[in-house]
Design a protein around this motif. Sequence first.
Motif, PDB file in Angstrom:
ATOM      1  N   VAL A 155     -25.764  43.786  56.405  1.00  0.00           N
ATOM      2  CA  VAL A 155     -25.033  42.571  56.778  1.00  0.00           C
ATOM      3  C   VAL A 155     -23.587  42.656  56.295  1.00  0.00           C
ATOM      4  O   VAL A 155     -22.646  42.374  57.044  1.00  0.00           O
ATOM      5  N   VAL A 156     -23.406  43.054  55.031  1.00  0.00           N
ATOM      6  CA  VAL A 156     -22.051  43.163  54.479  1.00  0.00           C
ATOM      7  C   VAL A 156     -21.235  44.193  55.251  1.00  0.00           C
ATOM      8  O   VAL A 156     -20.071  43.954  55.611  1.00  0.00           O
ATOM      9  N   GLY A 157     -21.832  45.354  55.522  1.00  0.00           N
ATOM     10  CA  GLY A 157     -21.124  46.387  56.275  1.00  0.00           C
ATOM     11  C   GLY A 157     -20.780  45.943  57.685  1.00  0.00           C
ATOM     12  O   GLY A 157     -19.701  46.264  58.210  1.00  0.00           O
ATOM     13  N   THR A 158     -21.687  45.191  58.311  1.00  0.00           N
ATOM     14  CA  THR A 158     -21.445  44.712  59.674  1.00  0.00           C
ATOM     15  C   THR A 158     -20.300  43.715  59.709  1.00  0.00           C
ATOM     16  O   THR A 158     -19.424  43.777  60.587  1.00  0.00           O
ATOM     17  N   ILE A 159     -20.286  42.776  58.766  1.00  0.00           N
ATOM     18  CA  ILE A 159     -19.208  41.776  58.733  1.00  0.00           C
ATOM     19  C   ILE A 159     -17.857  42.462  58.528  1.00  0.00           C
ATOM     20  O   ILE A 159     -16.878  42.173  59.233  1.00  0.00           O
ATOM     21  N   ALA A 160     -17.802  43.390  57.566  1.00  0.00           N
ATOM     22  CA  ALA A 160     -16.549  44.114  57.330  1.00  0.00           C
ATOM     23  C   ALA A 160     -16.168  44.949  58.552  1.00  0.00           C
ATOM     24  O   ALA A 160     -14.984  45.043  58.912  1.00  0.00           O
ATOM     25  N   GLY A 161     -17.174  45.543  59.215  1.00  0.00           N
ATOM     26  CA  GLY A 161     -16.902  46.342  60.403  1.00  0.00           C
ATOM     27  C   GLY A 161     -16.384  45.521  61.560  1.00  0.00           C
ATOM     28  O   GLY A 161     -15.532  45.979  62.333  1.00  0.00           O
ATOM     29  N   VAL A 162     -16.882  44.299  61.709  1.00  0.00           N
ATOM     30  CA  VAL A 162     -16.390  43.409  62.769  1.00  0.00           C
ATOM     31  C   VAL A 162     -14.921  43.084  62.547  1.00  0.00           C
ATOM     32  O   VAL A 162     -14.097  43.136  63.478  1.00  0.00           O
ATOM     33  N   LEU A 163     -14.575  42.756  61.307  1.00  0.00           N
ATOM     34  CA  LEU A 163     -13.178  42.440  61.003  1.00  0.00           C
ATOM     35  C   LEU A 163     -12.274  43.639  61.291  1.00  0.00           C
ATOM     36  O   LEU A 163     -11.213  43.506  61.914  1.00  0.00           O
ATOM     37  N   GLU A 200     -18.903  38.696  67.150  1.00  0.00           N
ATOM     38  CA  GLU A 200     -19.452  37.588  66.373  1.00  0.00           C
ATOM     39  C   GLU A 200     -20.963  37.521  66.547  1.00  0.00           C
ATOM     40  O   GLU A 200     -21.718  37.307  65.587  1.00  0.00           O
ATOM     41  N   LEU A 201     -21.400  37.720  67.794  1.00  0.00           N
ATOM     42  CA  LEU A 201     -22.845  37.721  68.048  1.00  0.00           C
ATOM     43  C   LEU A 201     -23.536  38.834  67.272  1.00  0.00           C
ATOM     44  O   LEU A 201     -24.665  38.668  66.800  1.00  0.00           O
ATOM     45  N   ARG A 202     -22.851  39.963  67.122  1.00  0.00           N
ATOM     46  CA  ARG A 202     -23.451  41.071  66.353  1.00  0.00           C
ATOM     47  C   ARG A 202     -23.712  40.641  64.913  1.00  0.00           C
ATOM     48  O   ARG A 202     -24.736  40.997  64.336  1.00  0.00           O
ATOM     49  N   ILE A 203     -22.797  39.888  64.331  1.00  0.00           N
ATOM     50  CA  ILE A 203     -23.011  39.405  62.964  1.00  0.00           C
ATOM     51  C   ILE A 203     -24.233  38.497  62.913  1.00  0.00           C
ATOM     52  O   ILE A 203     -25.118  38.668  62.064  1.00  0.00           O
ATOM     53  N   TYR A 204     -24.299  37.535  63.834  1.00  0.00           N
ATOM     54  CA  TYR A 204     -25.428  36.596  63.828  1.00  0.00           C
ATOM     55  C   TYR A 204     -26.749  37.322  64.037  1.00  0.00           C
ATOM     56  O   TYR A 204     -27.753  37.044  63.364  1.00  0.00           O
ATOM     57  N   GLU A 205     -26.750  38.253  64.997  1.00  0.00           N
ATOM     58  CA  GLU A 205     -27.984  38.986  65.290  1.00  0.00           C
ATOM     59  C   GLU A 205     -28.376  39.884  64.111  1.00  0.00           C
ATOM     60  O   GLU A 205     -29.571  40.023  63.796  1.00  0.00           O
ATOM     61  N   THR A 206     -27.383  40.478  63.450  1.00  0.00           N
ATOM     62  CA  THR A 206     -27.670  41.331  62.292  1.00  0.00           C
ATOM     63  C   THR A 206     -28.273  40.517  61.155  1.00  0.00           C
ATOM     64  O   THR A 206     -29.246  40.946  60.517  1.00  0.00           O
ATOM     65  N   VAL A 207     -27.696  39.347  60.893  1.00  0.00           N
ATOM     66  CA  VAL A 207     -28.245  38.478  59.846  1.00  0.00           C
ATOM     67  C   VAL A 207     -29.673  38.069  60.192  1.00  0.00           C
ATOM     68  O   VAL A 207     -30.579  38.099  59.337  1.00  0.00           O
ATOM     69  N   ALA A 209     -23.238  55.211  50.443  1.00  0.00           N
ATOM     70  CA  ALA A 209     -23.543  53.775  50.476  1.00  0.00           C
ATOM     71  C   ALA A 209     -23.967  53.406  51.889  1.00  0.00           C
ATOM     72  O   ALA A 209     -23.260  53.707  52.865  1.00  0.00           O
ATOM     73  N   TYR A 210     -25.116  52.733  52.009  1.00  0.00           N
ATOM     74  CA  TYR A 210     -25.640  52.363  53.323  1.00  0.00           C
ATOM     75  C   TYR A 210     -24.701  51.383  54.020  1.00  0.00           C
ATOM     76  O   TYR A 210     -24.591  51.381  55.246  1.00  0.00           O
ATOM     77  N   SER A 211     -24.007  50.551  53.252  1.00  0.00           N
ATOM     78  CA  SER A 211     -23.091  49.576  53.850  1.00  0.00           C
ATOM     79  C   SER A 211     -21.947  50.281  54.584  1.00  0.00           C
ATOM     80  O   SER A 211     -21.429  49.756  55.581  1.00  0.00           O
ATOM     81  N   LEU A 212     -21.548  51.469  54.114  1.00  0.00           N
ATOM     82  CA  LEU A 212     -20.491  52.217  54.794  1.00  0.00           C
ATOM     83  C   LEU A 212     -20.954  52.703  56.161  1.00  0.00           C
ATOM     84  O   LEU A 212     -20.169  52.738  57.118  1.00  0.00           O
ATOM     85  N   LEU A 213     -22.227  53.075  56.261  1.00  0.00           N
ATOM     86  CA  LEU A 213     -22.772  53.462  57.562  1.00  0.00           C
ATOM     87  C   LEU A 213     -22.681  52.285  58.530  1.00  0.00           C
ATOM     88  O   LEU A 213     -22.214  52.433  59.663  1.00  0.00           O
ATOM     89  N   ALA A 214     -23.135  51.109  58.087  1.00  0.00           N
ATOM     90  CA  ALA A 214     -23.082  49.927  58.953  1.00  0.00           C
ATOM     91  C   ALA A 214     -21.643  49.590  59.332  1.00  0.00           C
ATOM     92  O   ALA A 214     -21.360  49.197  60.476  1.00  0.00           O
ATOM     93  N   PHE A 215     -20.730  49.734  58.384  1.00  0.00           N
ATOM     94  CA  PHE A 215     -19.320  49.439  58.649  1.00  0.00           C
ATOM     95  C   PHE A 215     -18.776  50.326  59.767  1.00  0.00           C
ATOM     96  O   PHE A 215     -18.213  49.841  60.755  1.00  0.00           O
ATOM     97  N   PHE A 216     -18.919  51.630  59.624  1.00  0.00           N
ATOM     98  CA  PHE A 216     -18.319  52.540  60.597  1.00  0.00           C
ATOM     99  C   PHE A 216     -19.037  52.497  61.948  1.00  0.00           C
ATOM    100  O   PHE A 216     -18.394  52.670  62.993  1.00  0.00           O
ATOM    101  N   ILE A 217     -20.339  52.248  61.946  1.00  0.00           N
ATOM    102  CA  ILE A 217     -21.045  52.114  63.219  1.00  0.00           C
ATOM    103  C   ILE A 217     -20.565  50.876  63.962  1.00  0.00           C
ATOM    104  O   ILE A 217     -20.407  50.887  65.192  1.00  0.00           O
ATOM    105  N   THR A 218     -20.304  49.783  63.235  1.00  0.00           N
ATOM    106  CA  THR A 218     -19.807  48.566  63.880  1.00  0.00           C
ATOM    107  C   THR A 218     -18.408  48.785  64.449  1.00  0.00           C
ATOM    108  O   THR A 218     -18.101  48.339  65.567  1.00  0.00           O
ATOM    109  N   VAL A 219     -17.540  49.463  63.705  1.00  0.00           N
ATOM    110  CA  VAL A 219     -16.204  49.786  64.226  1.00  0.00           C
ATOM    111  C   VAL A 219     -16.332  50.684  65.451  1.00  0.00           C
ATOM    112  O   VAL A 219     -15.610  50.510  66.453  1.00  0.00           O
TER     113      VAL A 219
END
Length: 691
Positions: free
Chosen positions: A418-426, A488-495, A460-470
């Motif tokens: 979730v953290v990686g996805t939010i950072a990746g969206v931004l 934004e929908l990706r964040i909601y769906e990920t959560v 760090a697993y969060s880095l994987l989520a971050f770069f995949i989202t970007v």
Amino acid sequence: MAVRFLHETSRFLAVSDPGRLRLRSATATTLTLVLAIAFLLPASNLIGQPITVALLGSVVAMQSAAAVKDKDQRSRVITTLLLFFPAAAAVSLSAVLSQFGAVADVGFIAVLFTAVWVRRYGPRGTALGMVAFICYFFALFLRAQPSQIPIFLVSIACGVAISLLVRTVILPERPAVELRRLVRALRAASIDVLEVASNRSERDLATLRKKLDRFGRTALLIDDWLDRNDAAQLFSVSSKDLALRIFDAQIVTEQLVSALWALDPKESWPEPLGEATAALGSSLQNNPSEDQLRAARRLAVAAADKADPSTQAGIATTITMRAVQAHSAIHHIASNALRKDPQSHAGEKDEVAGGDESTGLNPSTKAAIQVAVATSAATILGELISPDRWYWAVLTAFLVFTGASTRGEILSRASHRVVGTIAGVLAGVVLSALVGPDRPLQLVLLVVCVFCAFYLVTVAYSLLAFFITVMLAMLYGLLGTFSLEVLELRIYETVAGGLVGIASAYFIFSTGTRSTFVKKVDDYLDQMATIIDTSIDSVVEPGNATNLVADMRRLDNALKELTTAGKPLELGPTTRTRQGAKRLLRIMAVSNRCGHALVRAGVGASRAEPESRPCEATILAVREAAEVTKSTISDVKRAISGEHVEPPEKLTETSAHDVMLESKTTSGSVRSLVRALGTLNRTMGEALSRA
């Protein structure tokens, strides 16, 4: 200055990525993706097919490079070829079922269940299942139609072929080069930890422990290399002998670290120790000449002869001499390729059998049921959030179970995702605004994100989520469907998917984090008790063959599993839980070095003459010390499991130390064994007092 900077940078990279294993893996995956895009994109345009055809083949190529992890090259090639069949079946099933609405959802859940269930068949089953899942998912994502199935199958075949080309021709496995790099990493880690231990102005115990842990992990990577390759086919030494040489270098380096740390930081080193450490510096260079190694050995031996063995500095000098000899021996192995028949040592590789008979449902079946329940719930919840993007929730619910088994691990993975996805969206929004519709730049950024994701996934697993989202933001840009609302929908769906995955982990075949941790502690301490018994048998009956090095690697792996199981507890909800877990893990790491010392004593005795057998009084005293230590270990196991155990006011003393001091004929192996048992007993006593 520049040369020193380059040298320090090279050493840092060698230590942070031993053997360049992560770099090679990420490079192979990225190169496969680049070649797939470079071939499939123009080919799709040439025959008038949409970009989705090229993207599917590229995804298959990338996943083929990343998911195949069989132990030997032949098996990896076979698994890569087999990937076509589950990929083709998944895409065809997805394209057909998507015409029937909710039936496609049921098909997705069935594919997810199967993808997890086949993990029981090892790395090959895991790879085939993962590719089937990815292909079904991307067929939904790309809105595949039944009429596109033939061209999609051609794209999949091209993706698999490109992956195979990279694996066997462009970036083939080079075991000899890989081992040399791992050995260089071991030297770099040795230098790192020795620099901290010998620093008299800054005494940082936490840093020393961190460097020691990294040093041990590097040695384990070499052991993993031995599991995947036969050293006798590449070097003038068998796998068993190479494991023994690496073990010698590891243990003597750890002993030297302890000896240097014990020196008074306010006193200057005597001349012999300075000469010996200078010789060690020469032997830890990456490309010393034979003359340099010979001179280093002579200097170290001369320094040891001049040292006073009754002082701590004298002991450190003698250990330094042994370290020079051990690392010089590895230089000869890594630099001298075998010149005779490569099959001359075939069959000498040790195989370590593992795994216990399990009762009840297979773990993969339990995990598959958990995933099926989680993804079913994620499908419903995801469609409530967005009928068009529901599969993101399903994707998250599935992936939080990958590589995790306990509630704590799944909770940790879900939060990191979730953290990686939010950072990746931004980051994706900012980059998309800067890049705009520039397709070549979008492709470059997509490739960079893939490399970073696979290079940093183990960090760090969060880095994987971050770069995949970007990367997905760039992909949406390529498809012409990028919008802030989609991300934004990706964040909601990920959560939503993360919450469903956590709930499934807690209520469906729940596996407690603490209970798993306790079991791993028991397994580790049982292996430690085995090490004690085997080491003593070797010392009291010198000259006999022993398998202690393999036993020690099992101990190291047990500690690795224990550390993994304890990670979620280090992030526990209460300060007491966090501190207790960290303290126990640290105590177990210290005890592991005692286990190394026991093994070294046993291996040393196995090389001695049978006539050097200790006297009966010494044998009785040593066995008494072992029983006392094993009794303390048993008390620790009981305390960790929740039983009330009164911590001893003073640890039981044995006669072993007195006997060792009184006897003038006590061998070095016996002395090392007694010291290691005493240290281990005190370490276990500390665990008992704080349990």
